[in-house]
Design a protein around this motif. Structure first.
Motif, PDB file in Angstrom:
ATOM      1  N   ARG A  28      38.597  44.278  37.401  1.00 52.39           N
ATOM      2  CA  ARG A  28      37.557  43.270  37.208  1.00 52.39           C
ATOM      3  C   ARG A  28      37.212  43.084  35.735  1.00 52.39           C
ATOM      4  N   ASN A  29      36.657  41.913  35.419  1.00 51.94           N
ATOM      5  CA  ASN A  29      36.191  41.614  34.063  1.00 51.94           C
ATOM      6  C   ASN A  29      37.287  41.772  33.019  1.00 51.94           C
ATOM      7  N   SER A  30      38.452  41.241  33.358  1.00 53.48           N
ATOM      8  CA  SER A  30      39.563  41.306  32.409  1.00 53.48           C
ATOM      9  C   SER A  30      40.022  39.888  32.052  1.00 53.48           C
ATOM     10  N   PHE A  31      41.019  39.360  32.717  1.00 55.16           N
ATOM     11  CA  PHE A  31      41.525  38.029  32.391  1.00 55.16           C
ATOM     12  C   PHE A  31      40.840  36.959  33.244  1.00 55.16           C
ATOM     13  N   ILE A  32      41.140  35.696  32.950  1.00 51.59           N
ATOM     14  CA  ILE A  32      40.551  34.591  33.701  1.00 51.59           C
ATOM     15  C   ILE A  32      40.892  34.731  35.186  1.00 51.59           C
ATOM     16  N   GLY A  33      39.867  34.679  36.034  1.00 51.32           N
ATOM     17  CA  GLY A  33      40.078  34.750  37.470  1.00 51.32           C
ATOM     18  C   GLY A  33      40.183  36.154  38.028  1.00 51.32           C
ATOM     19  N   ASN A  66      37.959  38.489  38.542  1.00 51.13           N
ATOM     20  CA  ASN A  66      36.931  38.844  39.523  1.00 51.13           C
ATOM     21  C   ASN A  66      37.186  38.161  40.865  1.00 51.13           C
ATOM     22  N   PHE A  67      37.652  36.914  40.821  1.00 48.95           N
ATOM     23  CA  PHE A  67      37.984  36.193  42.046  1.00 48.95           C
ATOM     24  C   PHE A  67      39.133  36.867  42.786  1.00 48.95           C
ATOM     25  N   LEU A  68      40.082  37.387  42.013  1.00 48.53           N
ATOM     26  CA  LEU A  68      41.269  38.004  42.600  1.00 48.53           C
ATOM     27  C   LEU A  68      41.096  39.489  42.898  1.00 48.53           C
ATOM     28  N   SER A  69      39.968  40.073  42.497  1.00 48.00           N
ATOM     29  CA  SER A  69      39.838  41.527  42.557  1.00 48.00           C
ATOM     30  C   SER A  69      39.901  42.076  43.984  1.00 48.00           C
ATOM     31  N   LYS A  70      39.303  41.387  44.946  1.00 49.94           N
ATOM     32  CA  LYS A  70      39.347  41.895  46.315  1.00 49.94           C
ATOM     33  C   LYS A  70      40.754  41.836  46.914  1.00 49.94           C
ATOM     34  N   PRO A  71      41.482  40.696  46.761  1.00 57.04           N
ATOM     35  CA  PRO A  71      42.881  40.711  47.208  1.00 57.04           C
ATOM     36  C   PRO A  71      43.719  41.756  46.478  1.00 57.04           C
ATOM     37  N   PHE A  72      43.428  41.948  45.194  1.00 59.22           N
ATOM     38  CA  PHE A  72      44.167  42.946  44.421  1.00 59.22           C
ATOM     39  C   PHE A  72      43.904  44.344  44.969  1.00 59.22           C
ATOM     40  N   LYS A  73      42.658  44.619  45.345  1.00 60.74           N
ATOM     41  CA  LYS A  73      42.324  45.922  45.918  1.00 60.74           C
ATOM     42  C   LYS A  73      43.118  46.159  47.203  1.00 60.74           C
ATOM     43  N   LYS A  74      43.194  45.151  48.060  1.00 61.96           N
ATOM     44  CA  LYS A  74      43.959  45.278  49.303  1.00 61.96           C
ATOM     45  C   LYS A  74      45.431  45.538  49.004  1.00 61.96           C
ATOM     46  N   HIS A  75      45.929  44.860  47.971  1.00 57.19           N
ATOM     47  CA  HIS A  75      47.322  45.055  47.585  1.00 57.19           C
ATOM     48  C   HIS A  75      47.560  46.476  47.071  1.00 57.19           C
ATOM     49  N   LEU A  76      46.637  46.975  46.244  1.00 59.44           N
ATOM     50  CA  LEU A  76      46.749  48.342  45.730  1.00 59.44           C
ATOM     51  C   LEU A  76      46.753  49.356  46.866  1.00 59.44           C
ATOM     52  N   SER A  92      33.906  50.660  26.295  1.00 58.12           N
ATOM     53  CA  SER A  92      34.465  50.211  27.568  1.00 58.12           C
ATOM     54  C   SER A  92      33.543  50.551  28.737  1.00 58.12           C
ATOM     55  N   TYR A  93      33.454  49.616  29.681  1.00 56.34           N
ATOM     56  CA  TYR A  93      32.600  49.788  30.853  1.00 56.34           C
ATOM     57  C   TYR A  93      33.313  50.482  32.008  1.00 56.34           C
ATOM     58  N   GLU A  94      34.637  50.519  32.001  1.00 54.23           N
ATOM     59  CA  GLU A  94      35.374  51.097  33.122  1.00 54.23           C
ATOM     60  C   GLU A  94      36.751  51.529  32.665  1.00 54.23           C
ATOM     61  N   GLU A  95      37.147  52.759  33.006  1.00 48.90           N
ATOM     62  CA  GLU A  95      38.454  53.300  32.672  1.00 48.90           C
ATOM     63  C   GLU A  95      38.911  54.223  33.796  1.00 48.90           C
ATOM     64  N   HIS A 151      52.020  56.667  40.784  1.00 42.73           N
ATOM     65  CA  HIS A 151      51.105  56.898  39.670  1.00 42.73           C
ATOM     66  C   HIS A 151      50.042  55.808  39.741  1.00 42.73           C
ATOM     67  N   ALA A 152      48.827  56.180  40.086  1.00 40.02           N
ATOM     68  CA  ALA A 152      47.747  55.201  40.254  1.00 40.02           C
ATOM     69  C   ALA A 152      47.037  54.984  38.924  1.00 40.02           C
ATOM     70  N   HIS A 153      47.570  54.053  38.138  1.00 38.99           N
ATOM     71  CA  HIS A 153      46.959  53.719  36.853  1.00 38.99           C
ATOM     72  C   HIS A 153      45.823  52.713  37.021  1.00 38.99           C
ATOM     73  N   SER A 154      45.906  51.895  38.065  1.00 43.84           N
ATOM     74  CA  SER A 154      44.963  50.791  38.231  1.00 43.84           C
ATOM     75  C   SER A 154      44.073  50.986  39.451  1.00 43.84           C
ATOM     76  N   THR A 155      42.866  50.449  39.337  1.00 47.72           N
ATOM     77  CA  THR A 155      41.915  50.445  40.447  1.00 47.72           C
ATOM     78  C   THR A 155      41.270  49.062  40.520  1.00 47.72           C
ATOM     79  N   TYR A 156      40.633  48.809  41.631  1.00 46.06           N
ATOM     80  CA  TYR A 156      39.834  47.585  41.796  1.00 46.06           C
ATOM     81  C   TYR A 156      38.795  47.488  40.690  1.00 46.06           C
ATOM     82  N   GLU A 157      38.178  48.616  40.367  1.00 49.89           N
ATOM     83  CA  GLU A 157      37.086  48.622  39.407  1.00 49.89           C
ATOM     84  C   GLU A 157      37.534  48.241  38.008  1.00 49.89           C
ATOM     85  N   ASP A 158      38.722  48.707  37.575  1.00 42.38           N
ATOM     86  CA  ASP A 158      39.141  48.377  36.210  1.00 42.38           C
ATOM     87  C   ASP A 158      39.957  47.089  36.135  1.00 42.38           C
TER      88      ASP A 158
END
Length: 343
Positions: free
Chosen positions: A83-88, A90-100, A246-249, A74-81
């Motif tokens: 970003r712009n959430s908790f501290i750090g 945006n810095f972690l978003s690219k590694p998170f995308k690779k992990h997803l 909201s900017y992204e969902e 169930h893909a609830h999360s994306t790289y796009e959503d």
């Protein structure tokens, strides 16, 4: 069919959209003949539906593969959503995308809430079947109920002679959710009451938002915290407008809840809504702060058509009773697929 539903650390995610999705899925599947198991120690199942992305989730997938079981993600999360959430974030978003991507590639089939979310996943290079299925909503819980509305007003300590228009939103304290725009709109419209439901640990959000929530907001803007049940349901139907900047969902479960309440809905004009919400027909949309300001005042003043009835019809098509059979069909498709090794 026996399905193992897996959510990692359910206690930690209980107040998030994914936690909400967990509860909805269990109810939705009760409308089918699927035997649902939630025990991570289960060995007797045909298919696993994984909803989270941590190390325990990946271990569950690896175990299912060793047992030659089909895997649905169930893909609830994306790289796009992310970003712009908790501290750090945006810095972690690219590694998170690779992990997803690594996690989602393990699936035989992916379920995601909207065609828009599917298009994002395709842009990641994912090749397996991707099926858009709404998270759903229990429409019956959001029928207008006078006693729930009273509880909502009592929760806010509103007197009977308080005739201010009430604008609500529901979400985490994330920049992505449009929280700063919500506060600015309250500042521009001191005659109205703006109420934000939801909570995030203030230690993990950026300083600007933390200070905004704590003190840098006008008196007519209330941060009510994490509330569920009658008070929130009463808020949905007892308010004068549901505003969701909201900017992204990937979908927006709270938007479905507002629609189910026959509430007037104003959302940001972003791609996720293109396939199922239509400006001026079942909701209203705005693209920037000035448009939000103009639109909300037009809606509150009755200067535009009330489209809440059509919005309610959108929610009815996504009732939990209709989503369960769609999930079952997706599971059946996954079971019919050849093994990954033979593809």
């Amino acid at each position: 069919m026996k399905v193992l539903q897996y959510f990692e650390n359910p206690g930690l995610i209980s107040r998030s959209g994914i936690g909400h999705a967990q509860r909805l899925q269990q109810e939705e599947l009760s409308y089918t003949d699927i035997v649902l198991d939630t025990s991570p120690f289960s060995k007797d199942y045909d298919l696993i539906d994984v909803n989270t992305y941590g190390p325990k989730s990946l271990a569950m997938v690896a175990k299912a593969r060793l047992q030659n079981r089909k895997v649905v993600y169930h893909a609830h999360s994306t790289y796009e959503d992310f970003r712009n959430s908790f501290i750090g974030s945006n810095f972690l978003s690219k590694p998170f995308k690779k992990h997803l991507i690594k996690a989602y590639r393990q699936a035989d089939l992916i379920i995601t809430p909207t065609p828009y979310a599917k298009s994002l996943l395709r842009s990641y290079g994912l090749k397996q079947p991707i099926v858009p299925i709404s998270n759903g909503v229990r429409v019956s819980s959001y029928r207008r109920n006078k006693s729930k509305i009273i509880k909502f007003r009592q929760f806010l300590n509103l007197k009977e002679n308080d005739k201010r228009k009430i604008i609500i939103s529901v979400g985490l304290y994330f920049q992505r959710k449009g929280i700063m725009d919500f506060v600015e709109l309250a500042r521009r419209n001191p005659e109205h009451l703006f109420v934000w439901f939801g909570y995030t640990d203030l230690r993990i959000i950026p300083k600007k938002i933390r200070e905004t929530v704590k003190k840098d907001h006008p008196d007519n803007c209330v941060f009510a915290g994490y509330i569920t049940g009658d008070v929130l349901q009463g808020a949905y139907s007892g308010a004068d407008l549901f505003l969701y900047p909201s900017y992204e969902e990937t979908e927006g479960i709270v938007v479905l809840e507002a629609l189910a309440s026959s509430q007037k809905v104003l959302v940001r004009d972003i791609p996720v809504y293109n396939d199922w919400l239509h400006d001026g027909f079942d909701c209203y949309k705005a693209s920037n702060l000035d448009e939000f300001d103009k639109r909300l005042n037009e809606i509150l003043a009755g200067k535009v058509k009330n489209v809440s009835k059509a919005g309610h019809e959108v929610a009815l098509k996504r009732d939990v009773s209709l989503i369960g059979p769609q999930l079952k069909k997706a599971y059946e498709e996954a079971l019919s697929l050849p093994s990954q090794e033979s593809r």
